[in-house]
Scaffold this active site. Structure first.
Site, PDB file in Angstrom:
ATOM      1  N   HIS A 174      -8.098   7.086   1.167  1.00  0.00           N
ATOM      2  CA  HIS A 174      -8.071   7.338   2.612  1.00  0.00           C
ATOM      3  C   HIS A 174      -7.724   8.792   2.898  1.00  0.00           C
ATOM      4  CE1 HIS A 174      -3.713   7.322   2.641  1.00  0.00           C
ATOM      5  NE2 HIS A 174      -3.664   6.086   2.185  1.00  0.00           N
TER       6      HIS A 174
ATOM      7  N   HIS B 177      -4.918  10.635   0.913  1.00  0.00           N
ATOM      8  CA  HIS B 177      -5.291  11.098  -0.433  1.00  0.00           C
ATOM      9  C   HIS B 177      -6.188  12.324  -0.340  1.00  0.00           C
ATOM     10  CE1 HIS B 177      -5.011   6.553  -0.940  1.00  0.00           C
ATOM     11  NE2 HIS B 177      -3.944   7.031  -1.547  1.00  0.00           N
TER      12      HIS B 177
ATOM     13  N   CYS C  60      11.879  -4.384  -5.182  1.00  0.00           N
ATOM     14  CA  CYS C  60      10.756  -4.407  -4.234  1.00  0.00           C
ATOM     15  C   CYS C  60       9.467  -4.343  -5.046  1.00  0.00           C
ATOM     16  CB  CYS C  60      10.829  -3.230  -3.260  1.00  0.00           C
ATOM     17  SG  CYS C  60       9.299  -3.103  -2.279  1.00  0.00           S
TER      18      CYS C  60
ATOM     19  N   CYS D  24       7.134  -1.327  -4.128  1.00  0.00           N
ATOM     20  CA  CYS D  24       7.485  -0.019  -4.701  1.00  0.00           C
ATOM     21  C   CYS D  24       7.583  -0.092  -6.225  1.00  0.00           C
ATOM     22  CB  CYS D  24       8.841   0.462  -4.189  1.00  0.00           C
ATOM     23  SG  CYS D  24       8.924   0.643  -2.420  1.00  0.00           S
TER      24      CYS D  24
ATOM     25  N   CYS E 101      13.257  -3.102   2.396  1.00  0.00           N
ATOM     26  CA  CYS E 101      12.703  -1.890   1.786  1.00  0.00           C
ATOM     27  C   CYS E 101      12.199  -0.987   2.914  1.00  0.00           C
ATOM     28  CB  CYS E 101      11.556  -2.260   0.849  1.00  0.00           C
ATOM     29  SG  CYS E 101      10.460  -0.874   0.546  1.00  0.00           S
TER      30      CYS E 101
ATOM     31  N   HIS F 158       8.220  -0.818   2.821  1.00  0.00           N
ATOM     32  CA  HIS F 158       7.371  -2.009   2.989  1.00  0.00           C
ATOM     33  C   HIS F 158       7.902  -3.004   4.014  1.00  0.00           C
ATOM     34  CE1 HIS F 158       6.046  -0.311  -0.838  1.00  0.00           C
ATOM     35  NE2 HIS F 158       4.877  -0.767  -0.469  1.00  0.00           N
TER      36      HIS F 158
ATOM     37  N   LYS G 267       2.924   5.410  10.254  1.00  0.00           N
ATOM     38  CA  LYS G 267       2.418   5.918   8.986  1.00  0.00           C
ATOM     39  C   LYS G 267       1.113   5.219   8.634  1.00  0.00           C
ATOM     40  CE  LYS G 267       3.073   6.334   4.117  1.00  0.00           C
ATOM     41  NZ  LYS G 267       3.539   5.690   2.909  1.00  0.00           N
TER      42      LYS G 267
ATOM     43  N   LYS H 168      -2.220   2.263   2.866  1.00  0.00           N
ATOM     44  CA  LYS H 168      -3.011   1.125   2.412  1.00  0.00           C
ATOM     45  C   LYS H 168      -2.323  -0.184   2.743  1.00  0.00           C
ATOM     46  CE  LYS H 168      -2.961   3.211  -1.586  1.00  0.00           C
ATOM     47  NZ  LYS H 168      -3.214   3.791  -2.903  1.00  0.00           N
TER      48      LYS H 168
HETATM   49  O1  ME8 Z   1       2.324   6.919  -4.990  1.00  0.00           O
HETATM   50  N1  ME8 Z   1      -0.269  11.002   4.694  1.00  0.00           N
HETATM   51  O2  ME8 Z   1       0.073   6.627  -5.387  1.00  0.00           O
HETATM   52  P1  ME8 Z   1      -0.494   6.428  -3.911  1.00  0.00           P
HETATM   53  C1  ME8 Z   1      -0.375  11.976   3.786  1.00  0.00           C
HETATM   54  N2  ME8 Z   1       0.547   6.313  -7.950  1.00  0.00           N
HETATM   55  N3  ME8 Z   1      -0.548  11.763   2.477  1.00  0.00           N
HETATM   56  C2  ME8 Z   1      -0.622  10.505   2.062  1.00  0.00           C
HETATM   57  C3  ME8 Z   1      -0.522   9.418   2.965  1.00  0.00           C
HETATM   58  C4  ME8 Z   1      -0.351   9.721   4.347  1.00  0.00           C
HETATM   59  N4  ME8 Z   1      -0.269   8.783   5.273  1.00  0.00           N
HETATM   60  N5  ME8 Z   1      -0.634   8.283   2.269  1.00  0.00           N
HETATM   61  C5  ME8 Z   1      -0.822   8.640   0.964  1.00  0.00           C
HETATM   62  C6  ME8 Z   1       1.386   6.789  -5.751  1.00  0.00           C
HETATM   63  N6  ME8 Z   1      -0.821   9.973   0.839  1.00  0.00           N
HETATM   64  C7  ME8 Z   1       1.603   6.903  -7.232  1.00  0.00           C
HETATM   65  C8  ME8 Z   1       1.736   8.377  -7.592  1.00  0.00           C
HETATM   66  S1  ME8 Z   1       2.075  10.347  -9.348  1.00  0.00           S
HETATM   67  C9  ME8 Z   1       2.640  10.525 -10.909  1.00  0.00           C
HETATM   68  C10 ME8 Z   1       2.006   8.637  -9.043  1.00  0.00           C
HETATM   69  C11 ME8 Z   1      -1.021  10.742  -0.403  1.00  0.00           C
HETATM   70  O3  ME8 Z   1      -1.909   6.012  -4.086  1.00  0.00           O
HETATM   71  C12 ME8 Z   1       0.197  11.581  -0.715  1.00  0.00           C
HETATM   72  O4  ME8 Z   1      -0.159  12.566  -1.626  1.00  0.00           O
HETATM   73  O5  ME8 Z   1       0.394   5.573  -3.107  1.00  0.00           O
HETATM   74  C13 ME8 Z   1       1.112  10.571  -1.371  1.00  0.00           C
HETATM   75  O6  ME8 Z   1       2.170  11.160  -2.080  1.00  0.00           O
HETATM   76  C14 ME8 Z   1       0.127   9.888  -2.273  1.00  0.00           C
HETATM   77  O7  ME8 Z   1      -1.097   9.828  -1.476  1.00  0.00           O
HETATM   78  C15 ME8 Z   1       0.551   8.486  -2.694  1.00  0.00           C
HETATM   79  O8  ME8 Z   1      -0.541   7.898  -3.338  1.00  0.00           O
END
Ligand code: ME8
Length: 642
Positions: A19, A22, A127, A130, A144, A147, A296, A299
Site C-alpha cells: 500500500h 510501503h 500479541c 505484533c 496492544c 492492534h 492510521k 493492512k
Molecule cells: O513491520 N504510513 O513490515 P510491514 C507510512 N516486516 N509508512 C507505512 C505505513 C503508513 N501508514 N504503513 C506501513 C514490518 N508503512 C516488518 C519489518 S524490517 C527488518 C521488518 C511502511 O509490512 C513503513 O516503512 O508491517 C513501516 O515501517 C513498514 O511499512 C512496515 O511494514
C-alpha cells in the site's frame, strides 16, 4: 575512491498487498539512492520481504494456500511493484532465501557462543499481531496499542537474548552519536524507553506452536523469532561475514523505517549487532504515518490506498512528487487524492511544466531550436544565475537532513524565479528591440533549466530525463553530478532543442474527467475576451490553424484492462502514435485495423487508465452512437486536414 552509501527499507510482511505506506518508504529510499549517486557516491539500495512467522501462516491459511505458495505470490507483488514506481533497488531479499537463513543461523551460533542466549521458562502477555510479548506497562487500557486487541497469556520455555547486557552501551552510543536515530523526537523516544531497565528478548518459538521459520542451530525443536530473523537481512544481503560487499557498504548503512518499528530497529538491532561483533549502522531514519481519515492506514485496519492505481491514474512521477513534497519526514501526513491533484496541477503542470514548455518554445521561435552564444549581460541575469547555482548546495543540505519537502521547495523557488525573470525580461519584446540581449536571456533560462532538471531527477526521474533530452544534454540522469550542475555553462546541447508535448497534463478537478475517454473530454467554452479579442463562441482562423488535424490509419486495436469504454489504438500518421479512444461499444476491435480516421495530432498527451494517449480521434455522436470521421477516399497517412 568514491564515498559509499548503503540504504535499506524495512522488508515488508507478505501478509497483505503493498500500500501507499510501503510505497512511500521505498520512494524515500529511492530518492536518497539517486541523490547519493548525483553526489558521486557508490550506492547500494536494498529492499525485500519478510516471510516467516505466525502472521504469514494465518494469511496463507485464509487464502487457501500453503505458506510457500502464499509467500511466493505476495513477495512477487512487491517485487513487481517497484520497477513500476521506477524504484532503483540494487537487490531484493526474501527471508526465505537460503543464503539469508544460513546467515541467521550463523549469527545465532555466534551470539550463543558469547553466552548471550539462554533457555528459560516464561509467562507473558503475547500479541499475535505484533508477534511479541508485551509488558503490562506497554499496553494501553490492557490492549496492544497497535492492534487494539487484548494480548493472550502464554507460558512456555524459550530461548532469550541477553539484551539487558547491552543497555548501558546502547545509551552511551546514542548519546555520543546524536544522529544515530533521527529525527530527534525518535531518538528521545528510544532514550526514554532505555531509561527503564531493558528486559531480555525472547528469540524463539517452539515448533509445537509454529514451524514456519528458521530452525535454531542449537535446538531442532524451535524456530527463530521473526524479528531476530528479519533484522539480519540487512547484513545477509551484503554477504556477511565474508562478502566483499559487506566490508564495502556496511560501515555506511542507513535504514529507513516508520515509527511503528522503532523499537526493534532502535533497540534490538543495535544490541544484536554489538553481540555479534558487528559495528552499528550509521543512521536510523524514522518517518511518520500516512493517515487516512485521521486514522492510521494499515493492512490490519483495512483502509489501504493502492499506490499502483494512483500512479496509473495520475502518473508515476506526479505520485512520487506528491508523497515526497507533502510529507515532512518524521511527521504524520493525511493522505488525500484532492491534495495530490492540486499539487499535480499547481507545482507540476503550471510551474515546472509550463516553464519548460514556454522556454523551449522560445528557443524555437527565436533561434530555430539552436541555443545561441550569450550576448551582453545585465544585473537580472546575474541574480538568476547566483540563485540557480546556490540552489545546488541548499538542496544538498536539505536532502542530507532528510528534509525532502524543503529541498523541493527550494527548487520550486528557483522555478518561480525563472518564471518571473522571463516575465521581467519579456523576450518577445527583446526579440524586436535587442536581439543580442535576447541571446543572454535565453542562455540563462536554459542553464537554470539544466540545474532544475538535474535536481528534480531523484524525485521524478522519468520527467527529469525527458527535460534533459529536450534540452539536448549529454549528461542525463545519474550521469549528471551535483558538482557538474554547479558549473554554469558546462554543456552545450548535443542536438537542437526538442519541442515536445506537455510533461504533466492537468487534471480537471471540477469535472473529474480523469477516467473519461479523450473523445468525451469537452472543454467549457472559453469566456469572451473583453479586450477586443474574439467574440464569444467564435474561433479565429488563427486559432483554428493551431489544430494539427491529420489523416491516420489504425494499425492495431487492443483492450485496456478494466475499461468499459476505451480501446488502445496504434495509429499510423506517417509515424506511429498511441491513441486512447472511447469507442468501445460502438465499434468491434477486430474491425478497426485498416480503417482511416481523422486525428487531432497536437492535443496535449493525457493518461487514461494508465495509457498515455498522444492524440484524439474525431467522431460525431447522435442517437445511434458514435461515428468516426473518415476521408471519403483513401488518403496518405499523415496528410494534413485543412
Ligand atoms: O513491520 N504510513 O513490515 P510491514 C507510512 N516486516 N509508512 C507505512 C505505513 C503508513 N501508514 N504503513 C506501513 C514490518 N508503512 C516488518 C519489518 S524490517 C527488518 C521488518 C511502511 O509490512 C513503513 O516503512 O508491517 C513501516 O515501517 C513498514 O511499512 C512496515 O511494514
Amino acid at each position: 575512491m568514491s564515498e559509499k552509501f548503503y540504504i535499506t527499507t524495512p522488508i515488508y510482511y507478505v501478509n497483505a498487498e503493498p500500500h501507499i505506506g510501503h510505497a512511500y518508504t521505498t520512494i524515500v529510499a529511492d530518492v536518497l539512492n539517486r541523490f547519493h549517486k548525483l553526489a558521486g557516491e557508490e550506492t547500494f539500495f536494498l529492499t525485500g520481504t519478510d516471510e516467516h512467522g505466525d502472521k504469514i501462516v494465518t494469511a496463507a491459511e485464509n487464502s487457501g494456500q500453503t505458506p510457500r505458495e502464499y509467500v511466493d505470490r505476495i513477495s512477487g507483488m512487491f517485487k513487481d511493484l517497484w520497477p513500476r514506481l521506477n524504484i532503483s533497488n540494487s537487490a531484493f531479499i526474501r527471508t526465505t532465501d537460503l543464503y539469508h537463513q544460513e546467515t541467521v543461523r550463523n549469527i545465532l551460533s555466534l551470539v550463543k557462543e558469547k553466552d548471550d542466549i539462554y533457555f528459560s521458562e516464561y509467562e507473558g502477555l503475547y500479541c499475535f499481531g505484533c508477534e511479541r510479548f508485551y509488558t503490562e506497562k506497554e499496553l494501553v487500557d490492557g490492549k496492544c496499542p497497535d492492534h487494539q486487541t487484548e494480548p493472550d497469556v502464554i507460558k512456555e520455555a524459550n530461548y532469550f537474548f541477553r539484551m539487558s547486557r547491552y543497555q548501558e552501551w546502547l545509551v552511551e552510543h546514542i548519546t555520543q552519536n546524536p544522529e544515530f536515530i533521527r529525527p530527534e523526537r525518535y531518538r528521545n523516544e528510544v532514550l526514554s524507553f532505555l531509561s527503564e531497565p531493558l528486559e531480555d528478548l525472547c528469540i524463539s518459538r517452539p515448533k509445537s506452536r509454529l514451524t514456519w521459520g528458521i530452525t535454531l542451530p542449537f535446538d531442532e525443536d524451535f524456530v527463530t523469532y521473526v524479528w531476530f530473523d528479519a533484522l539480519i537481512n540487512y547484513v545477509s544481503a551484503l554477504g556477511y561475514p565474508e562478502g566483499e560487499r559487506f566490508n564495502r557498504f556496511w560501515p555506511h548503512a542507513q535504514h529507513i523505517i516508520a515509527k511503528d518499528i522503532l523499537k526493534p530497529h532502535g533497540i534490538y538491532w543495535p544490541c544484536m549487532l554489538k553481540s555479534a561483533g558487528i559495528e552499528p549502522y550509521r543512521h536510523l531514519n524514522v518517518h511518520g504515518y500516512w493517515n487516512i481519515d485521521a486514522g492510521k492506514m494499515s493492512k490490519s485496519v483495512g483502509n489501504v490506498v493502492d499506490p499502483l492505481s494512483l500512479a496509473d491514474i495520475y502518473g508515476v512521477d506526479p505520485f512520487r512528487y506528491f508523497v515526497m513534497r507533502e510529507m515532512a519526514f518524521g511527521l504524520d501526513s493525511e493522505f488525500s487524492e484532492k491534495a495530490l491533484v492540486n499539487r499535480l496541477n499547481a507545482d507540476l503542470a503550471n510551474d515546472l511544466g509550463n516553464l519548460v514548455s514556454r522556454s523551449l518554445t522560445m528557443v524555437h521561435k527565436y533561434f530555430d531550436g539552436v541555443l545561441p552564444a550569450p550576448g551582453p549581460s545585465g544585473e537580472e541575469d546575474e541574480a538568476l544565475r547566483s540563485s540557480a547555482v546556490e540552489l545546488v548546495e541548499i538542496y544538498r543540505g536539505h536532502l542530507n537532513k532528510m528534509a525532502f519537502h524543503k529541498g523541493l521547495m527550494a527548487v520550486w523557488e528557483v522555478i518561480s524565479d525563472v518564471n518571473k525573470y522571463i516575465d521581467a525580461m519579456a523576450p518577445w519584446v527583446l526579440a524586436k528591440s535587442d536581439p543580442e540581449r535576447l541571446k543572454t536571456v535565453i542562455c540563462h533560462i536554459y542553464e537554470t533549466l539544466r540545474i532544475i532538471a538535474g535536481l528534480v531527477w531523484p524525485f521524478i526521474p522519468a520527467s527529469a530525463e525527458k527535460i534533459q533530452e529536450q534540452l539536448g544534454l549529454k549528461r542525463q540522469g545519474e550521469n549528471c553530478s551535483l558538482e557538474d550542475l554547479k558549473k554554469w555553462g558546462l554543456e552545450k546541447p548535443v542536438h537542437p532543442i526538442r519541442k515536445a508535448p506537455g510533461l504533466f497534463p492537468r487534471i480537471d478537478v471540477k469535472k473529474k474527467e480523469k477516467h473519461a475517454p479523450a473523445a468525451a473530454r469537452k472543454e467549457k467554452p472559453k469566456k469572451a475576451k473583453t479586450d477586443g479579442g474574439e467574440p464569444q463562441g467564435l474561433v479565429s482562423f488563427k486559432d483554428f490553424q493551431k489544430l494539427d488535424l491529420r489523416i491516420g490509419v489504425i494499425v492495431a486495436a487492443e483492450e485496456i484492462p478494466g475499461s468499459k469504454k476505451l480501446f488502445k489504438l496504434t495509429v499510423d500518421m506517417g509515424e506511429e502514435r498511441t491513441v486512447v479512444a472511447g469507442i468501445k461499444g460502438h465499434y468491434e476491435k477486430e474491425n478497426l485495423p485498416g480503417m482511416q480516421v481523422l486525428l487531432l495530432a497536437n492535443l496535449e498527451p493525457a493518461k487514461l487508465m494508465g495509457v498515455e494517449s498522444q492524440g484524439m480521434l474525431l467522431a460525431a455522436g447522435d442517437k445511434d452512437g458514435l461515428h468516426l470521421m473518415r476521408p471519403d477516399s483513401e488518403t496518405t497517412p499523415g496528410a494534413k486536414v485543412k
